[in-house]
Design a protein around this motif. Sequence first.
Motif, PDB file in Angstrom:
ATOM      1  N   ALA A 165     -22.312 -50.218  57.171  1.00  0.00           N
ATOM      2  CA  ALA A 165     -21.101 -49.728  57.147  1.00  0.00           C
ATOM      3  C   ALA A 165     -20.442 -49.273  55.498  1.00  0.00           C
ATOM      4  O   ALA A 165     -20.173 -48.186  54.610  1.00  0.00           O
ATOM      5  CB  ALA A 165     -20.016 -50.760  57.404  1.00  0.00           C
ATOM      6  N   SER A 166     -21.124 -50.172  54.808  1.00  0.00           N
ATOM      7  CA  SER A 166     -21.235 -50.430  53.801  1.00  0.00           C
ATOM      8  C   SER A 166     -21.861 -49.564  52.329  1.00  0.00           C
ATOM      9  O   SER A 166     -21.008 -48.065  51.595  1.00  0.00           O
ATOM     10  CB  SER A 166     -21.594 -51.995  52.451  1.00  0.00           C
ATOM     11  N   GLU A 167     -23.217 -48.858  53.271  1.00  0.00           N
ATOM     12  CA  GLU A 167     -23.915 -48.047  52.437  1.00  0.00           C
ATOM     13  C   GLU A 167     -22.853 -45.909  52.877  1.00  0.00           C
ATOM     14  O   GLU A 167     -22.955 -45.473  51.804  1.00  0.00           O
ATOM     15  CB  GLU A 167     -25.152 -47.198  52.793  1.00  0.00           C
ATOM     16  N   ALA A 168     -22.857 -46.061  53.952  1.00  0.00           N
ATOM     17  CA  ALA A 168     -22.097 -44.765  54.547  1.00  0.00           C
ATOM     18  C   ALA A 168     -20.721 -44.575  53.915  1.00  0.00           C
ATOM     19  O   ALA A 168     -19.896 -43.888  53.864  1.00  0.00           O
ATOM     20  CB  ALA A 168     -21.744 -44.805  56.364  1.00  0.00           C
ATOM     21  N   ALA A 169     -19.989 -45.536  53.659  1.00  0.00           N
ATOM     22  CA  ALA A 169     -18.622 -45.940  52.634  1.00  0.00           C
ATOM     23  C   ALA A 169     -18.859 -45.296  51.554  1.00  0.00           C
ATOM     24  O   ALA A 169     -18.103 -44.279  51.063  1.00  0.00           O
ATOM     25  CB  ALA A 169     -17.578 -46.991  53.120  1.00  0.00           C
ATOM     26  N   ALA A 170     -20.010 -45.565  51.015  1.00  0.00           N
ATOM     27  CA  ALA A 170     -19.901 -45.686  49.451  1.00  0.00           C
ATOM     28  C   ALA A 170     -20.897 -43.866  49.756  1.00  0.00           C
ATOM     29  O   ALA A 170     -20.607 -43.007  48.440  1.00  0.00           O
ATOM     30  CB  ALA A 170     -21.609 -46.739  48.478  1.00  0.00           C
ATOM     31  N   ARG A 171     -21.527 -43.979  50.157  1.00  0.00           N
ATOM     32  CA  ARG A 171     -22.481 -42.311  49.983  1.00  0.00           C
ATOM     33  C   ARG A 171     -21.364 -41.168  50.298  1.00  0.00           C
ATOM     34  O   ARG A 171     -20.925 -40.226  49.847  1.00  0.00           O
ATOM     35  CB  ARG A 171     -23.273 -42.100  51.406  1.00  0.00           C
ATOM     36  N   ALA A 172     -20.078 -41.344  51.588  1.00  0.00           N
ATOM     37  CA  ALA A 172     -18.909 -40.704  51.840  1.00  0.00           C
ATOM     38  C   ALA A 172     -17.765 -40.342  50.480  1.00  0.00           C
ATOM     39  O   ALA A 172     -17.350 -39.304  49.525  1.00  0.00           O
ATOM     40  CB  ALA A 172     -18.005 -40.897  52.771  1.00  0.00           C
ATOM     41  N   HIS A 173     -17.706 -41.545  49.493  1.00  0.00           N
ATOM     42  CA  HIS A 173     -17.232 -41.940  48.380  1.00  0.00           C
ATOM     43  C   HIS A 173     -17.880 -40.857  46.971  1.00  0.00           C
ATOM     44  O   HIS A 173     -17.187 -39.722  46.187  1.00  0.00           O
ATOM     45  CB  HIS A 173     -16.829 -43.489  48.118  1.00  0.00           C
ATOM     46  N   VAL A 174     -18.855 -40.702  47.490  1.00  0.00           N
ATOM     47  CA  VAL A 174     -19.548 -39.746  45.961  1.00  0.00           C
ATOM     48  C   VAL A 174     -19.316 -38.881  46.249  1.00  0.00           C
ATOM     49  O   VAL A 174     -19.375 -37.863  45.276  1.00  0.00           O
ATOM     50  CB  VAL A 174     -20.726 -40.129  45.933  1.00  0.00           C
ATOM     51  N   PHE A 175     -19.807 -38.401  47.748  1.00  0.00           N
ATOM     52  CA  PHE A 175     -19.621 -36.309  48.358  1.00  0.00           C
ATOM     53  C   PHE A 175     -18.054 -36.059  48.011  1.00  0.00           C
ATOM     54  O   PHE A 175     -17.711 -35.276  47.205  1.00  0.00           O
ATOM     55  CB  PHE A 175     -19.903 -36.736  49.220  1.00  0.00           C
ATOM     56  N   LEU A 176     -17.134 -37.192  48.627  1.00  0.00           N
ATOM     57  CA  LEU A 176     -15.906 -36.730  48.484  1.00  0.00           C
ATOM     58  C   LEU A 176     -15.017 -36.397  46.844  1.00  0.00           C
ATOM     59  O   LEU A 176     -14.629 -35.994  46.320  1.00  0.00           O
ATOM     60  CB  LEU A 176     -15.237 -37.339  48.980  1.00  0.00           C
ATOM     61  N   THR A 177     -15.784 -37.264  45.836  1.00  0.00           N
ATOM     62  CA  THR A 177     -15.305 -37.274  44.779  1.00  0.00           C
ATOM     63  C   THR A 177     -16.372 -35.941  43.490  1.00  0.00           C
ATOM     64  O   THR A 177     -16.280 -35.281  43.115  1.00  0.00           O
ATOM     65  CB  THR A 177     -15.270 -39.018  43.530  1.00  0.00           C
ATOM     66  N   THR A 178     -17.568 -35.792  44.165  1.00  0.00           N
ATOM     67  CA  THR A 178     -18.495 -34.941  43.614  1.00  0.00           C
ATOM     68  C   THR A 178     -18.889 -33.808  43.875  1.00  0.00           C
ATOM     69  O   THR A 178     -19.719 -33.178  43.119  1.00  0.00           O
ATOM     70  CB  THR A 178     -19.838 -35.712  42.970  1.00  0.00           C
ATOM     71  N   GLY A 179     -19.104 -33.875  44.913  1.00  0.00           N
ATOM     72  CA  GLY A 179     -19.941 -32.685  45.974  1.00  0.00           C
ATOM     73  C   GLY A 179     -20.845 -32.566  46.224  1.00  0.00           C
ATOM     74  O   GLY A 179     -21.722 -32.028  46.657  1.00  0.00           O
ATOM     75  N   HIS A 180     -21.259 -34.190  45.422  1.00  0.00           N
ATOM     76  CA  HIS A 180     -22.799 -34.156  45.602  1.00  0.00           C
ATOM     77  C   HIS A 180     -22.985 -35.360  46.985  1.00  0.00           C
ATOM     78  O   HIS A 180     -22.092 -36.760  46.131  1.00  0.00           O
ATOM     79  CB  HIS A 180     -23.614 -34.403  44.389  1.00  0.00           C
ATOM     80  N   ASP A 181     -24.305 -35.021  47.316  1.00  0.00           N
ATOM     81  CA  ASP A 181     -24.693 -36.382  48.395  1.00  0.00           C
ATOM     82  C   ASP A 181     -26.292 -36.951  47.631  1.00  0.00           C
ATOM     83  O   ASP A 181     -26.946 -36.198  47.332  1.00  0.00           O
ATOM     84  CB  ASP A 181     -25.346 -35.580  49.709  1.00  0.00           C
ATOM     85  N   PRO A 182     -25.682 -38.076  46.922  1.00  0.00           N
ATOM     86  CA  PRO A 182     -26.753 -39.052  46.495  1.00  0.00           C
ATOM     87  C   PRO A 182     -28.254 -39.465  46.791  1.00  0.00           C
ATOM     88  O   PRO A 182     -28.829 -39.402  46.200  1.00  0.00           O
ATOM     89  CB  PRO A 182     -26.125 -39.834  45.776  1.00  0.00           C
ATOM     90  N   VAL A 183     -27.685 -39.262  48.585  1.00  0.00           N
ATOM     91  CA  VAL A 183     -29.216 -39.589  49.154  1.00  0.00           C
ATOM     92  C   VAL A 183     -30.321 -38.341  49.665  1.00  0.00           C
ATOM     93  O   VAL A 183     -30.997 -38.267  49.646  1.00  0.00           O
ATOM     94  CB  VAL A 183     -28.868 -40.698  50.407  1.00  0.00           C
ATOM     95  N   ALA A 184     -29.689 -37.103  50.028  1.00  0.00           N
ATOM     96  CA  ALA A 184     -29.514 -36.399  50.063  1.00  0.00           C
ATOM     97  C   ALA A 184     -31.188 -35.907  50.089  1.00  0.00           C
ATOM     98  O   ALA A 184     -31.869 -34.842  50.844  1.00  0.00           O
ATOM     99  CB  ALA A 184     -29.199 -35.181  50.450  1.00  0.00           C
ATOM    100  N   ALA A 185     -31.594 -35.599  49.013  1.00  0.00           N
ATOM    101  CA  ALA A 185     -32.622 -35.406  48.383  1.00  0.00           C
ATOM    102  C   ALA A 185     -33.646 -36.559  48.179  1.00  0.00           C
ATOM    103  O   ALA A 185     -35.117 -35.849  47.325  1.00  0.00           O
ATOM    104  CB  ALA A 185     -32.774 -34.830  46.534  1.00  0.00           C
ATOM    105  N   LEU A 186     -33.624 -37.578  48.678  1.00  0.00           N
ATOM    106  CA  LEU A 186     -34.972 -38.755  49.034  1.00  0.00           C
ATOM    107  C   LEU A 186     -35.676 -38.466  49.941  1.00  0.00           C
ATOM    108  O   LEU A 186     -35.023 -38.058  51.080  1.00  0.00           O
ATOM    109  CB  LEU A 186     -33.909 -40.215  48.634  1.00  0.00           C
ATOM    110  N   THR A 187     -36.601 -38.912  49.904  1.00  0.00           N
ATOM    111  CA  THR A 187     -37.764 -38.906  50.939  1.00  0.00           C
ATOM    112  C   THR A 187     -36.857 -40.575  51.654  1.00  0.00           C
ATOM    113  O   THR A 187     -36.761 -41.327  51.006  1.00  0.00           O
ATOM    114  CB  THR A 187     -38.687 -39.046  50.284  1.00  0.00           C
ATOM    115  N   ALA A 199     -35.975 -46.217  51.574  1.00  0.00           N
ATOM    116  CA  ALA A 199     -35.314 -47.482  52.213  1.00  0.00           C
ATOM    117  C   ALA A 199     -35.701 -48.527  51.229  1.00  0.00           C
ATOM    118  O   ALA A 199     -34.883 -49.448  50.946  1.00  0.00           O
ATOM    119  CB  ALA A 199     -36.714 -47.838  52.924  1.00  0.00           C
ATOM    120  N   VAL A 200     -36.759 -48.096  49.709  1.00  0.00           N
ATOM    121  CA  VAL A 200     -36.163 -48.917  48.663  1.00  0.00           C
ATOM    122  C   VAL A 200     -35.168 -48.946  47.768  1.00  0.00           C
ATOM    123  O   VAL A 200     -34.661 -50.064  47.633  1.00  0.00           O
ATOM    124  CB  VAL A 200     -37.326 -47.422  47.331  1.00  0.00           C
ATOM    125  N   ARG A 201     -34.406 -47.556  47.874  1.00  0.00           N
ATOM    126  CA  ARG A 201     -33.334 -48.056  47.339  1.00  0.00           C
ATOM    127  C   ARG A 201     -31.721 -48.492  48.114  1.00  0.00           C
ATOM    128  O   ARG A 201     -31.025 -49.549  47.762  1.00  0.00           O
ATOM    129  CB  ARG A 201     -32.602 -45.993  47.574  1.00  0.00           C
TER     130      ARG A 201
END
Length: 422
Positions: A263-285, A290-292
């Motif tokens: 839940a924390s990861e989803a909230a943080a990812r949604a917040h970054v996407f909402l504020t920047t328009g960029h998904d910081p996780v989408a480009a990761l393998t 998993a390491v992140r």
Amino acid sequence: MTTPRGARGAVPRHDDRRRSFPQVAPREAPDGRFAATWWGNAWVEALEDAALDPARLARGKAYAGRGHVDAITVTPGRVVAYVHGSRPRPYRTEIRMRTLGDDGWERFLDETTARPDHIAALLDKDVPHALEAVTGLLPAPGDLVPDCSCPDDGYPCKHAAALCYQAARLLDEDPFVLFLMRGRGEQELLAELTRRNAALSAAETTAAAPPMPTVPARAVFEAAERAGLSLPPPLSPPDRPGRPAVFPPDPDAPDPLALDLLASEAAARAHVFLTTGHDPVAALTPWQDAVRLAAAHPGSGLTASTRALYRDLAYALDRTPTDLARAVAAWRQGGAAGLAVLEEPWDPPAGPFDRARPALIAADFPAFRPWRNRLSTESLQLRLGRDGLWYGYESDAGREDWWPRGAPDHDPVGALTDLLGR
């Protein structure tokens, strides 16, 4: 007649951020552990996970068991004591650690105040697991930095190991010692918790305002469109991600720690996407993600729950927990670029790499052997990343078991100096 402040005989002012504890009497540990609580054992494991020589740890544990550690003084970020060794004069030994910043303490106070049972547990000298998950109170591997006046250059030496084992006993007796290590005194914390708890209770007893009438959003938009009106501007995004719900323990429910993490990861990812328009996780393998995920979780790998997280993530990607722990150390050292340095040797062009060896020799460091983007001795290594930074690594002498250490630097001498703690 009142005694003037500072006059002889005046009662000294209590220093809430400095505590001294008398020498801990030797005691036997039937199960081989020096701590009885989960947080005390996590403290010990943080040192053991970062230690380069198990033999020194064993000698340190024996020193602690025989009462070689004198009185211990704890201040924010530092634990200091004199430890008796083989020489008549004891050595001054200390363990340093990072203190929590204001944001970390805000999370701790908010989480504690939100749960009355958390306050009750702290007053009963107990640390709820949820508080560690939110704030990262316990040190991660590499967070404890030992130092000693003895000539032994081990990491740690046996005197520093003995101090760490004895400090775990102090944490068993009073978890507020841990909070002091992280930067806040007991009276300071209790006063702030009392204030916040009183404010929360007052807010809860205030009569709630009557509910406002509601209109479906679709009806508003359709009416505005018919009238030729433009839509209102979007609401401003919040300053920080929202907090997940509190999941009570239930033997028939999924792991509450895993739910809280997701839940924390989803909230943080949604917040970054909402504020920047960029998904910081989408480009990761999947492996990078998993390491992140493991690296971002406070206290990763220390408690039983977070060790299970390492095990499950590693198993899902056909890796070992040791592979994941090494990758987490690389991620914390330099993010995705640091992980690439760990896993991808490459052939750098002539230039900075060729100038590194003469620079190290000029700075009185030992001769390094080159191989691709790496310079190595028996126990030290520098790796040049594709980002132009030098990354430090360490291994036991004679073993190819390299672990990321220190902060990356554009200067190889600077990276090696940080690695050695000079």
